[in-house]
Design an enzyme around this catalytic site. Structure first.
Site, PDB file in Angstrom:
ATOM      1  CG  HIS A 111      -9.317   0.240   0.145  1.00 19.97           C
ATOM      2  ND1 HIS A 111      -8.652   0.064   1.166  1.00 19.97           N
ATOM      3  CD2 HIS A 111     -10.503   0.142   0.178  1.00 19.97           C
ATOM      4  CE1 HIS A 111      -9.399   0.001   2.068  1.00 19.97           C
ATOM      5  NE2 HIS A 111     -10.804   0.055   1.674  1.00 19.97           N
ATOM      6  CG  MET A 160     -11.474  -2.490   5.820  1.00 20.45           C
ATOM      7  SD  MET A 160      -9.913  -2.244   4.750  1.00 20.45           S
ATOM      8  CE  MET A 160      -9.129  -1.327   6.117  1.00 20.45           C
ATOM      9  CG  HIS A 193      -3.861  -1.424  -1.268  1.00 18.59           C
ATOM     10  ND1 HIS A 193      -5.067  -2.233  -1.614  1.00 18.59           N
ATOM     11  CD2 HIS A 193      -4.358  -0.645  -0.345  1.00 18.59           C
ATOM     12  CE1 HIS A 193      -6.071  -1.829  -0.799  1.00 18.59           C
ATOM     13  NE2 HIS A 193      -5.692  -0.957  -0.019  1.00 18.59           N
ATOM     14  CG  ASP A 220      -6.270  -2.753   3.436  1.00 15.90           C
ATOM     15  OD1 ASP A 220      -5.020  -2.722   3.945  1.00 15.90           O
ATOM     16  OD2 ASP A 220      -6.856  -1.732   2.748  1.00 15.90           O
ATOM     17  N   GLY A 221      -4.743  -4.194   6.331  1.00 11.05           N
ATOM     18  CA  GLY A 221      -4.766  -3.303   7.883  1.00 11.05           C
ATOM     19  C   GLY A 221      -4.041  -4.287   8.838  1.00 11.05           C
ATOM     20  CG  MET A 273      -8.476   7.266   2.485  1.00  9.45           C
ATOM     21  SD  MET A 273      -7.590   7.360   4.075  1.00  9.45           S
ATOM     22  CE  MET A 273      -6.687   5.710   4.088  1.00  9.45           C
ATOM     23  CG  MET A 291     -11.475   3.176   2.401  1.00 12.05           C
ATOM     24  SD  MET A 291      -9.695   3.455   3.402  1.00 12.05           S
ATOM     25  CE  MET A 291      -8.583   3.353   1.805  1.00 12.05           C
ATOM     26  CB  SER A 313      -0.974  -0.015   1.348  1.00  4.86           C
ATOM     27  OG  SER A 313      -1.687   1.396   1.454  1.00  4.86           O
ATOM     28  CG  ASP A 319      -5.178   2.654   0.992  1.00  8.00           C
ATOM     29  OD1 ASP A 319      -6.086   1.755   1.000  1.00  8.00           O
ATOM     30  OD2 ASP A 319      -3.970   2.259   1.583  1.00  8.00           O
ATOM     31  CB  SER A 346       3.590   0.497   8.313  1.00 12.49           C
ATOM     32  OG  SER A 346       2.628  -0.344   8.637  1.00 12.49           O
TER      33      SER A 346
HETATM   34  C1  DX5 Z   1      -6.192   1.689   5.987  1.00 15.75           C
HETATM   35  C2  DX5 Z   1      -5.819   1.193   4.399  1.00 15.75           C
HETATM   36  C3  DX5 Z   1      -4.613   0.512   4.335  1.00 15.75           C
HETATM   37  C4  DX5 Z   1      -3.567   0.997   4.630  1.00 15.75           C
HETATM   38  C5  DX5 Z   1      -2.742  -0.386   5.534  1.00 15.75           C
HETATM   39  O1  DX5 Z   1      -7.400   2.458   5.904  1.00 15.75           O
HETATM   40  O2  DX5 Z   1      -6.866   0.837   3.819  1.00 15.75           O
HETATM   41  O3  DX5 Z   1      -4.426  -0.007   2.831  1.00 15.75           O
HETATM   42  O4  DX5 Z   1      -2.645   1.344   3.891  1.00 15.75           O
HETATM   43  O5  DX5 Z   1      -1.584  -0.035   6.225  1.00 15.75           O
HETATM   44  P1  DX5 Z   1      -0.673  -0.998   7.223  1.00 15.75           P
HETATM   45  O6  DX5 Z   1      -0.461  -2.179   6.634  1.00 15.75           O
HETATM   46  O7  DX5 Z   1       0.315  -0.053   7.890  1.00 15.75           O
HETATM   47  O8  DX5 Z   1      -1.879  -1.280   8.348  1.00 15.75           O
HETATM   48 ZN    ZN Z   2      -6.537  -0.093   1.783  1.00 14.81          ZN
END
Ligand code: DX5
Ligand code: ZN
Length: 229
Positions: free
Chosen positions: A71, A142, A38, A180-181, A42, A73, A10, A40, A203
């Site tokens: 993804h 999630m 990936h 994811d997460g 938002m 959100m 991600s 994200d 991360s």
């Molecule tokens: C959070 C995102 C994830 C995020 C995951 O809302 O959807 O994709 O990047 O990050 P890590 O792997 O650090 O939990």
């Molecule tokens: Zn995500």
């Protein structure tokens, strides 16, 4: 089951000033090559955070050798998600909690050329969405509250993964199960054993000294755990 686990770094945890180079860092060979990148998206409404949108995805699409996994959100995905498919994303995931007509939206996404993904937040039951998932290609479970990287993995969501895995293995659904997460070297094993096909890691990949090596290490651990299932 001996499917090769898919790893999707991600870029939420990457350096936003050098996104092309950050994608290159996981565009290596063999085991260390990411399967999906990936992305994200938002909107500061569906989640409290704000990241990037369609113009950035269009630019990344032009430079990335790795298929993009968007993804979303965001609120009103019915209106905005097909644009990401038209931009060339390989998979476009919307949130079940946000979509007004999720079945129709899946058809729109596929018609625009991407796979259709449905995501459920940690507290959203899977059972409510089984009927809708017939139209989808991927299910994104999630394992943290969406909005931020670097949060702790919520193991309770693995019950939903096991249920989805069973439905796929018995032919009731045809889906790729994605998580994811909070996925990292410590948590990926239990997720793989529960039946995940595709692992998002932010991360754990971009916080590592060598992102490509981190992809390879995650895949090796997931493969070992998946084979023992
Ligand atoms: C959070 C995102 C994830 C995020 C995951 O809302 O959807 O994709 O990047 O990050 P890590 O792997 O650090 O939990
Ligand atoms: Zn995500």
């Amino acid at each position: 089951m001996t499917h090769r686990p898919l790893i999707a770094p991600s870029i939420l945890s990457a350096d936003f000033a050098r996104l092309g180079a950050e994608i290159d860092a996981v565009t290596g060979q063999g085991n260390e090559r990411a399967d999906w990148v990936h992305v994200d998206v938002m909107d500061a409404h569906f989640v409290p955070n704000l990241t990037l949108g369609l113009p950035v995805v269009e630019s990344l699409q032009r430079v990335s050798e790795i298929p993009l996994d968007c993804h979303l959100m965001i609120e009103n995905p019915d209106r905005w998600a097909p644009g990401y498919a038209e931009a060339g994303a390989a998979n476009v995931t919307v949130h079940a909690e946000a979509a007004a007509r999720p079945k129709m939206l899946a058809r729109d996404l596929r018609a625009a050329g991407s796979k259709a993904g449905l995501s459920i937040k940690p507290d959203t039951p899977l059972d409510d969405w089984v009927d809708v998932l017939v139209e989808y290609d991927t299910l994104l479970v999630m394992s943290v509250e969406p909005g931020f990287g670097g949060q702790s993995f919520i193991p309770a969501v693995l019950d939903k993964v096991r249920t989805a895995r069973r439905m796929v293995d018995t032919g009731h659904l045809q889906l790729l199960v994605e998580i994811d997460g909070g996925i990292n070297a410590d948590t990926i094993e239990q997720a793989a054993a529960a039946g995940v096909d595709c692992f998002v890691a932010g991360s754990a990949v971009y916080g590592a000294e060598d992102p490509a090596a981190a992809v390879g290490a995650l895949r090796n651990t997931a493969t070992a755990a998946g084979c023992s299932r």
